[in-house]
Scaffold this active site. Structure first.
Site, PDB file in Angstrom:
ATOM      1  N   SER A 183     -78.072  34.687 -34.892  1.00  0.00           N
ATOM      2  CA  SER A 183     -79.107  33.983 -35.645  1.00  0.00           C
ATOM      3  C   SER A 183     -79.206  34.542 -37.050  1.00  0.00           C
ATOM      4  CB  SER A 183     -80.435  34.119 -34.915  1.00  0.00           C
ATOM      5  OG  SER A 183     -80.744  35.479 -34.765  1.00  0.00           O
ATOM      6  N   CYS A 184     -79.982  33.868 -37.857  1.00  0.00           N
ATOM      7  CA  CYS A 184     -80.234  34.226 -39.252  1.00  0.00           C
ATOM      8  C   CYS A 184     -80.648  35.691 -39.341  1.00  0.00           C
ATOM      9  CB  CYS A 184     -81.351  33.328 -39.787  1.00  0.00           C
ATOM     10  SG  CYS A 184     -81.861  33.682 -41.446  1.00  0.00           S
ATOM     11  N   PRO A 185     -80.146  36.504 -40.241  1.00  0.00           N
ATOM     12  CA  PRO A 185     -79.221  36.205 -41.342  1.00  0.00           C
ATOM     13  C   PRO A 185     -77.765  36.516 -41.029  1.00  0.00           C
ATOM     14  CG  PRO A 185     -80.076  38.400 -41.650  1.00  0.00           C
ATOM     15  CD  PRO A 185     -80.592  37.916 -40.310  1.00  0.00           C
ATOM     16  N   MET A 186     -77.446  36.759 -39.752  1.00  0.00           N
ATOM     17  CA  MET A 186     -76.098  37.231 -39.408  1.00  0.00           C
ATOM     18  C   MET A 186     -74.951  36.310 -39.841  1.00  0.00           C
ATOM     19  SD  MET A 186     -76.619  40.127 -38.532  1.00  0.00           S
ATOM     20  CE  MET A 186     -74.934  40.577 -38.116  1.00  0.00           C
TER      21      MET A 186
ATOM     22  N   ASP B 183     -76.134  28.615 -34.929  1.00  0.00           N
ATOM     23  CA  ASP B 183     -77.462  28.639 -35.553  1.00  0.00           C
ATOM     24  C   ASP B 183     -77.713  27.307 -36.255  1.00  0.00           C
ATOM     25  OD1 ASP B 183     -79.824  29.255 -36.799  1.00  0.00           O
ATOM     26  OD2 ASP B 183     -78.911  30.504 -38.349  1.00  0.00           O
TER      27      ASP B 183
END
Lengths: 75, 159
Positions: A13-16, A40
């Site tokens: 998920s964000c920010p990955m 995502d």
């Protein structure tokens, strides 16, 4: 499309997704194409924005069975 | 090609949710090629505390203060519905199930992406926190250093 490298960010998920994309892009040369897989839901807008502000070109993207695929050409 | 624009952030809050938001923005900005400075002040310093107890000479008041404040990312509460820590536990377990990156991992990622993390020395004095009690790789400075970075930034947040 002929990608130089494939990056799998499925399940992240964000920010990955953008952090991993940045790291992968750093190892490539100008003109190389990075293919990114993501699940995502924000990735479509995020990778478009990331490409734009980082000076890379988002060539194409599509969705296949809930997985988003992106092709970004290094600027 | 890469614009060297900066982003700065004052991390005032020591709440888990706000700390996560700060680090998500910071790592995101770094991934977008920005030079990021995070300035930690007051409760925000708790995010940077080492988890283990560090023995340092302190006054009685400073010792009491240090005891009452959370030590590091695992100990922080959330800003709403914390319910004595139960809310934070619930949120962490939910995030784990949904494969959301933890605050600890976000901090490591920020350091890996060369995010400049600055601890406010005045707040450290107020709260009786010493350098030995904070994680490695930090800068120590005051308001002028923050303002100088903020002056050159297009994005500036107070969290």
């Amino acid at each position: 499309m002929n990608s130089t490298q494939v990056l799998d960010t499925k399940g992240l998920s964000c920010p990955m997704p953008i952090v991993k994309t940045k790291k992968a892009m750093d190892t490539l040369n100008s003109g190389d194409i990075l293919e990114i897989l993501a699940t995502d839901k924000g990735a479509v807008n995020d990778l478009a924005a990331w490409s734009k502000s980082s000076g890379h070109e988002l060539l194409d993207h599509k969705e296949e069975d809930g997985v988003f695929k992106f092709w970004i050409k290094k600027g | 090609m890469e614009q060297q624009n900066k982003s700065t952030m004052v991390v005032f809050s020591g709440d888990l949710d706000k700390a996560m938001a700060s680090f998500i923005i910071a790592t995101g900005a770094a991934a977008m090629g920005k030079q990021v400075t995070m300035f930690f002040t007051f409760w925000g310093l708790n995010i940077l505390r080492k988890e283990e107890y560090v023995k340092v000479e302190k006054s009685f008041m400073d010792k009491m203060f240090a005891k009452m404040l959370p030590r590091g990312p695992e100990k922080l509460g959330i800003s709403k519905m914390n319910m004595g820590g139960l809310g934070a536990k619930f949120m962490k377990s939910t995030m784990k199930k949904k494969n959301i990156v933890t605050l600890k991992e976000l901090i490591e990622m920020a350091q890996d992406l060369d995010v400049k993390m600055v601890a406010c020395t005045m707040s450290m004095d107020v709260m009786g926190i010493t350098k030995e009690e904070l994680i490695d790789g930090l800068d120590y400075a005051g308001v002028a250093s923050y303002l100088a970075d903020a002056d050159e930034s297009k994005i500036n947040l107070f969290i």
